[in-house]
Each structure stands twice: as structure tokens, then as C-alpha cells.
Write an enzyme that holds these catalytic residues in place. Structure first.
Site, PDB file in Angstrom:
ATOM      1  N   SER A 118      34.272 -79.174 -28.634  1.00  0.00           N
ATOM      2  CA  SER A 118      35.647 -78.758 -28.963  1.00  0.00           C
ATOM      3  C   SER A 118      36.060 -79.042 -30.406  1.00  0.00           C
ATOM      4  O   SER A 118      37.148 -78.663 -30.823  1.00  0.00           O
ATOM      5  CB  SER A 118      36.647 -79.410 -28.001  1.00  0.00           C
ATOM      6  OG  SER A 118      36.652 -80.801 -28.172  1.00  0.00           O
ATOM      7  N   LYS A 161      45.094 -83.936 -24.859  1.00  0.00           N
ATOM      8  CA  LYS A 161      45.005 -83.781 -26.319  1.00  0.00           C
ATOM      9  C   LYS A 161      46.404 -83.610 -26.922  1.00  0.00           C
ATOM     10  O   LYS A 161      46.700 -84.144 -27.998  1.00  0.00           O
ATOM     11  CB  LYS A 161      44.120 -82.578 -26.661  1.00  0.00           C
ATOM     12  CG  LYS A 161      42.643 -82.824 -26.350  1.00  0.00           C
ATOM     13  CD  LYS A 161      41.804 -81.585 -26.584  1.00  0.00           C
ATOM     14  CE  LYS A 161      40.331 -81.870 -26.278  1.00  0.00           C
ATOM     15  NZ  LYS A 161      39.478 -80.691 -26.458  1.00  0.00           N
TER      16      LYS A 161
END
Length: 779
Positions: free
Chosen positions: A687, A730
Site C-alpha cells: 500500500s 489509516k
């Protein structure tokens, strides 16, 4: 002297005697007794004596254990005896009957070797008259009479002999010969010629014998009492048994247990295989001897079977509003979990059944996974059983041990049902991601059957070896991550992710739950300590910035302990108001400082968003170029997937370099180095692809990426931005780091709806499909 005048034997005793050594005890004068003669020398002595005047001397050996070699091994005083009769025995020995006459003393041994002969002088009793001697005689006779009563060792003949002896010295001798006295003591009595001394010495031994007899009687009485008690108990037990048999009651503990098991068996109304197996075990138990080794095994097995809740649970009528209130009272937030529980209740209410469900709560430590399990059980009004499988390496812990093993037990599922005594409890399986595997088996594979609705209707525990329906149990598993949980096991569970808490949520949780709990733990009252909101915010940002609430709670506990000391030492009185300025005094310097917030300060830096077992996190990716040979270097404990992402980013940026007027020789004349702090923390995953590409582009163009911008997304080689996981975690990490803009993959738009508004508030989300769209918003 006339022919008819009788001459006493003592007057015609010879001065020389043939001697027979005695091994056992000395023989006293005035006694008629048989003696067994076995040795050839002694038989020769007897033959020679009979051929003469039939007189022999009897002297005791000093040591009965040693063989006689010479006359020195004999005492000097013995007894002279006349042989009355001799009987030859079949084995070659002889039996002689002797009448002992008088004491003698050896003057000289004429023959030291066997057979021994000696010159002797005869000894008479001294001072055998007088009042004291008479008194001693009476005393001896009365004491012996007392001793001989109820004593089977003293015959009637002995008692008569004692009374009929007229001489005081002979009475002492006779008593000595019938008492149990040591041989050396008897020899000493034989050697005492003073009658009074001899009688006093013998009286002492009578007293000893009386004392022994008294103790013996006492012991005998105790033994008799015990025997009588045990016999009495036995007879009473037999009577009780007979009465119980007449009344049709169980006769012993085994019968009692059998009847109890039989009664339970009939009440459960088993069917099929279970009925057949339990009937067999019951019959085996009935016929088994209680002392047999298998008895306890069979008894424990039946006890386990009848302790389980076999009866179908009754359908419950839930009050959904009351359940919702309990869930809201116990936990702040966690809307996904609460919604799922209420859905479960609604379906049970409509279907009117008690079927269970299988849920897995995944989230960082300290977000309340375990405590929410208890809350669910309370909301459903069901029994709760929790067991942890963290570190478990043996599948028998789940499915039990086979009955053939010593100390075999059922597995945790059956043990839990035995404890809660209902078929539809809430079972919490904690730390499902931390199971191990060993040569004893793999417990995660054993859980596949437990957590499969198609299989657990007939779950077979190894110990029971009977099908048991565990489909009514509501299973709640907890894990910090699903990476280590086998895929087939994840497929069987409905996964609900619990994200970390943002600052506002932490302040609300602390106010509603943690502060009252911590105050109670410290023995403080609610009114004694007050917290302004700014203080709680400072604790959240400066001391407890992790996803969960554990460090926040530890900080509160520490503050309350210090306040407790002040109250006890009377340094300060309540109430206390903990201001932000007081935090340094109570908790020390902040663990996280404002200047630690990750910022981009020059070209070649970019902020990425990562997801870990402990929740979301922000990463600063740094890149520098050094003049020299072309090269590309990576540091910061990157995993293989992350290294591949870095290489893709490097290749992609070189590929599009012309569009941004980057000189072609920039890559050939520079060694590029990418690093991700902190170096000791392992990192992996795809990611950070667009973040590393942005970082390299910033370095090559010399442009600084704008502040408060973070990004996450996987990059393909042709510049496509691919979806990632953990967007909620996140986003929470970005909020903690004061990020204002997040660039994210377009395909993750669906995940935005799951993030609460309070988390998204103040953050701009930019969905992108290609790297070109990312670059447009970078600088």
C-alpha cells in the site's frame, strides 16, 4: 546307722562330677525337668553317669552363641542333678529326666577338654531363717499369686508347687526359673547364697514382670476395643444394608451412584447412538467391581455425560430495546458490533429458535474486544464462558483426549458446556490469531469443525466420542490480525473489524467508563478528582496515542495512585482538579511531543499511511540522491512485497521522467537511496506504492510535497492505483497526525461509508485511479 535309715541324697554327693554345659538358661535346685541331649560328648557323659551313681553337674556357658571348646567358657557355679530316667530318641539323641539337688562351685577342672570333669564343693543357703525372710517369703508368694492370676503362662501345677515349697531359698529359685529373666541375671541369682538378698533380687524382677503385664493388658484392651468397634460397625452396616434392601433403597455408594445415573438417563430421553452407548456404559458400571481400575474411568465418563446440557433450550423472547440499552451502557462506539448483535436478536425473535452464530472481532489491542463479549452475553441474557487459545499447541485442548489415556479430559468446548449447564451460551474464544502448532496437533484445524455450522450440529469430542449439537452456541472469536489465522477458519466466521479510537472517542470513553473505574480501584470517590476536557485531550495526544485505551487507563491509574498518596500523607486535601499543567508532575514528560508529528520539510519526503496489528500508523518515506554510479538502495526493514513496490515505483518514475523535465542522466549519475524510519520496525505490504513513487518524483524534480498530505494505494507498473485494506485505521492514524488531505484508491470509496463522520470530519479524501491523478495534487 541301721539298714533301714534313709540317707539324704545331698550327703552322698560325689566330690568329682562329670559336667554337661547348658546353652539356654541355668537350672535351679529343687526342680524336676527333662533335658534334650544331642552332642556325642554329652551323651557319653550321661552314659558314664548312669553306669555309676547317675549324678551329673549342670553349668551354664558364658556365651551361648559360641561353640564350647574348653572349661574356661563355663561359669564356676552350677547345679548338681540326679538322672531319674533316660529315653533314647529316633534321631540318635537322648531325653533325660533330672532332679536337681544343690548348688556347687568348681574348685578345679580335672579335664578341660570335652567331656569335662571337675572337683567341686557344694554350697548351702545362708541365713534362711528370721522374720525378714518370712516377710519376704509371704511377699513373694502374694506377688506371684497376683501375677499368675488370669495369666495363661502359669499353670495350676506351678501355682501348687509354689505353695507347697517350704524352704524360702527354694521358693526364690522356683520363681526365678518360671519368670522371663535374662540368662545372665538368672546365673547371678544362682550365685547368690544369701537367701534374703536372693529373695529381694527376685522380688525386683516380679515387679518388672507385673509392670510389663499391666502394659500388655492395656494394649490388649485397646486392641479389643478397636476390634469390638469395627465388629459393631460391621454389624450395624449389615443391618442398615438389610433395612435398605427391604425398603428398595441403594445399598452402597456404587448402587447409589448407579441409581442416580439411571434416573438421569431416563430423564434425558436419549436416542439412537447416544442411547445405545450410554446404556452399555451403565450396564458395565453396574457389573463392575468398585476396586477395579476401570471403575473410576467409567464413573467419570458417565458423570461427564450426565453433566452436559442434553435438553433442547427453550426459545427466548428477547427485549431488543433492553439489549440495545445494555450494549450502549457498557461500550462507547463499536456500532458494527452492536448492530450485528441486534440483528442476531431480531432473527431469533422472528424464527423463535436458539441457533447460534459465529463472529470474529478483529482489532488492535485495548479496543474492548474481550469486554464486548461479556456485554453481548449480558445483552442476550445468556451464560458466558471465555477461554483463550493464545499459545495453545495441542488439538486435544479443543477436542479432548481419548478415554484410554490416564487423566483423560473432555476438550474446552465440552468443559464450558458442563460449567454453564445450558446449550445456548455465549462462548468467547480469545486470541485466535496466536495459536501454535506442534507434533501434538494443530488446534486451529480442530476449530474448523467447532466453527462450521454444517458440522457442529454433531460435534464429536474425543473423550465423549458421541455426537453433541453445539450449533446453539454463539461463538465470538477475537484476534489482533487475521494474517496468522488459516484461511478456511476465516471463511467460517463473520469478521467484524474494530478500529482504534480517535481523540474525541478516547475523551468520551475516559469520562464515561475509565475514570469511574480507575477511581474505584484507587479507593477514591467520584467527587474527589475532576478532569477538565483539555487534560483528557492532552493525555490522549501526549501519553496514549495508540489505537486502544490500555495506556490511557494506565495513565489514569498512575494519576490516582499519586493523589491517594497525597491524601494519606495529608499533603493536600480533596477535591483535586487535574489540569494540563499537572500532567508533567503526575505522568512525567509527554511520551509523544507535538514536534514528533510527521511533516514533510524538503523534497524527497512523502507521508504514507500504514496498517499494523496495533492499528493505523503514519510513515515518512525519505529519499536522497548521491552522485556516483547508477544504483537503487532500500533500507528500513522492508519486507519482500514492499521492496517490490519500491522497485515498481522507481521504474515507473524513470519511465515518466521526460514529462517533468527530469534530465535522463539524473538516474545514471546518481545513486538513489530510499529509507523508512524507524529502522528496527519490520514493514511490509504493497500500500506504500504511490507514496514511494511520489517521494522519488519529489526528489527528482526538487519540488516539496505540500504539507498535511498523506496517501495510500498500491501502484502497478503502468501507473494504475489499486485498492488497499484498513482505510478506517489509516484515517484514524492520519487524524492523530493532523493530516488534512488523504489520497486514496478510487476502488476504496465503498470503505468511506463505513468510517464514522466524526473520524472523517475535517479531512479531504481524494479518490484516484491513476498515478497521474496523484501527481496533479502533489505539489
Amino acid at each position: 546307722m541301721t539298714d533301714k535309715e534313709i540317707i539324704p541324697a545331698e550327703q552322698i554327693l560325689p566330690n568329682k562330677l562329670l559336667v554337661i554345659p547348658l546353652i539356654g538358661k541355668p537350672i535351679f535346685p529343687g526342680i524336676f525337668t527333662p533335658i534334650m541331649i544331642e552332642s556325642e560328648q554329652d551323651i557319653e557323659v550321661v552314659e558314664r553317669a548312669i553306669s555309676g551313681d547317675s549324678i551329673i553337674g549342670l553349668i551354664l556357658m558364658k556365651n551361648e552363641e559360641l561353640e564350647l571348646t574348653s572349661a574356661d567358657d563355663l561359669y564356676t557355679i552350677g547345679t548338681v542333678a540326679k538322672i531319674v530316667k533316660k529315653i533314647n530318641l529316633p534321631d540318635g539323641g537322648i531325653n533325660i529326666f533330672i532332679s536337681t539337688l544343690k548348688r556347687f562351685k568348681v574348685k578345679k577342672y580335672l579335664s578341660h577338654e570335652l567331656p569335662i570333669s571337675a572337683a567341686v564343693e557344694y554350697l548351702d543357703d545362708v541365713n534362711d531363717q528370721g522374720i525378714e525372710v518370712k516377710a519376704l517369703t509371704r511377699s513373694l508368694l502374694s506377688e506371684m499369686k497376683q501375677l499368675s492370676e488370669n495369666n495363661p503362662l502359669f499353670s495350676e501345677e506351678m501355682r501348687l508347687n509354689m505353695v507347697n515349697i517350704d524352704h524360702p531359698g527354694k521358693i526364690a529359685d522356683f520363681i526365678t526359673s518360671i519368670l522371663n529373666i535374662e540368662r545372665n541375671e538368672q546365673q547371678k541369682i544362682l550365685e547368690i547364697l544369701e537367701v534374703q538378698d536372693r529373695m529381694e533380687y527376685v522380688l525386683m524382677f516380679i515387679k518388672k514382670e507385673q509392670e510389663l503385664l499391666r502394659i500388655q493388658k492395656k494394649i490388649q484392651l485397646q486392641i479389643n476395643e478397636k476390634i469390638e468397634k469395627s465388629q459393631r460397625d460391621y454389624f450395624l452396616k449389615e443391618e442398615l444394608k438389610a433395612i435398605k434392601q427391604e425398603l428398595g433403597m441403594p445399598v452402597d455408594s456404587k448402587s447409589s451412584e448407579y441409581l442416580k445415573f439411571k434416573e438421569q438417563f431416563e430423564s434425558y430421553k436419549f436416542e439412537g447412538e447416544v442411547k445405545e452407548q450410554v446404556e452399555q456404559e451403565l450396564e458395565k458400571f453396574r457389573l463392575m467391581d468398585p476396586n477395579a481400575s476401570e471403575f473410576v474411568v467409567t464413573r467419570n465418563y458417565l458423570d461427564t455425560i450426565f453433566s452436559l446440557p442434553w435438553k433442547d433450550p427453550e426459545p427466548e423472547d428477547f427485549d431488543i430495546q433492553a439489549s440495545r440499552k445494555i450494549l450502549n451502557d457498557d461500550h462507547y462506539g463499536l456500532e458494527d458490533v452492536k448492530t450485528r448483535v441486534l440483528e442476531y436478536l431480531a432473527i431469533r425473535k422472528l424464527k423463535k429458535d436458539t441457533k447460534g452464530s459465529i463472529v470474529c472481532l478483529v482489532g488492535p489491542p485495548g479496543v474492548g474486544k474481550t469486554s464486548v463479549g461479556k456485554s453481548i452475553a449480558r445483552a442476550l441474557n445468556k451464560k458466558f464462558f471465555r477461554f483463550s487459545v493464545g499459545g495453545m499447541r495441542d488439538e486435544a485442548e479443543i477436542k479432548g483426549h481419548r478415554r484410554t489415556y490416564v487423566g483423560a479430559m473432555p476438550g474446552k468446548i465440552m468443559q464450558g458446556l458442563k460449567i454453564v449447564k445450558t446449550r445456548n451460551p455465549v462462548f468467547m474464544i480469545d486470541e485466535i490469531d496466536k495459536m501454535g502448532a506442534s507434533f501434538q496437533g494443530d488446534p486451529s484445524s480442530a476449530l474448523l469443525e467447532v466453527l462450521d455450522p454444517e458440522q457442529n450440529v454433531a460435534f464429536r469430542d474425543h473423550y465423549l466420542d458421541l455426537p453433541f449439537d453445539i450449533s446453539n452456541i454463539l461463538f465470538i472469536a477475537t484476534a489482533n490480525t487475521l494474517d496468522t489465522v488459516p484461511r478456511p477458519l476465516v471463511d467460517r466466521m463473520e469478521v467484524i473489524r474494530l478500529s482504534g479510537y480517535i481523540q474525541q472517542e478516547k475523551v468520551a470513553i475516559a469520562t464515561k467508563y475509565l475514570i469511574p473505574k480507575s477511581l474505584e480501584k484507587a479507593g477514591l470517590k467520584k467527587k474527589e478528582v475532576k478532569y477538565p476536557k483539555t487534560t483528557l485531550k492532552n493525555i490522549a495526544t501526549g501519553y496514549a496515542r495508540e489505537a486502544g485505551m490500555r495506556n490511557f487507563e494506565k495513565a489514569l491509574d498512575k494519576i490516582h495512585r499519586k493523589i491517594a498518596i497525597k491524601i494519606v500523607l495529608e499533603e493536600q486535601s480533596a477535591p483535586f482538579t487535574v489540569t494540563p499543567e499537572d500532567l508533567t508532575e503526575y505522568l512525567g514528560k509527554p511520551v509523544f511531543r507535538e514536534d514528533e508529528i510527521k511533516k514533510v520539510i524538503h523534497p524527497g519526503m512523502a507521508i504514507g499511511l500504514a496498517w499494523t496489528n496495533f492499528g493505523g500508523d503514519t510513515l515518512v518515506i525519505e529519499a536522497v540522491n548521491n552522485p556516483g554510479k547508477e544504483g537503487f538502495r532500500l533500507t528500513g526493514q522492508m519486507g519482500e512485497v514492499m521492496q517490490e513496490s519500491a522497485n515498481i515505483a522507481y521504474t515507473f518514475v524513470r519511465h515518466i521522467a521526460d514529462k517533468f523535465q527530469i534530465p535522463q542522466d539524473f538516474w545514471e549519475k546518481n545513486q538513489i537511496h530510499i529509507h523508512i524510519p524507524e529502522g528496527a520496525t519490520p514493514k511490509d505490504g504493497p500500500s506504500a506504492g504511490i507514496t514511494m513513487a511520489s517521494c522519488l518524483l519529489s526528489l527528482a524534480t526538487g519540488k516539496q510535497i505540500r504539507k498535511n498530505l498523506a496517501m495510500t494505494g498500491e501502484l502497478s507498473l503502468v501507473g494504475k492505483v489499486l485498492p488497499i485494506g484498513g482505510l478506517k485505521e489509516k484515517t484514524i492514524a492520519a487524524r492523530r497526525n493532523k493530516i488534512k488531505t488523504i489520497i486514496m484508491p478510487h476502488q476504496n470509496l465503498r470503505d468511506l461509508d463505513e468510517i464514522p463522520e466524526i473520524v472523517k470530519k475535517g479531512i479531504e479524501f481524494i479518490p484516484v485511479e491513476t498515478m497521474e491523478e496523484v501527481i496533479e495534487r502533489l505539489f
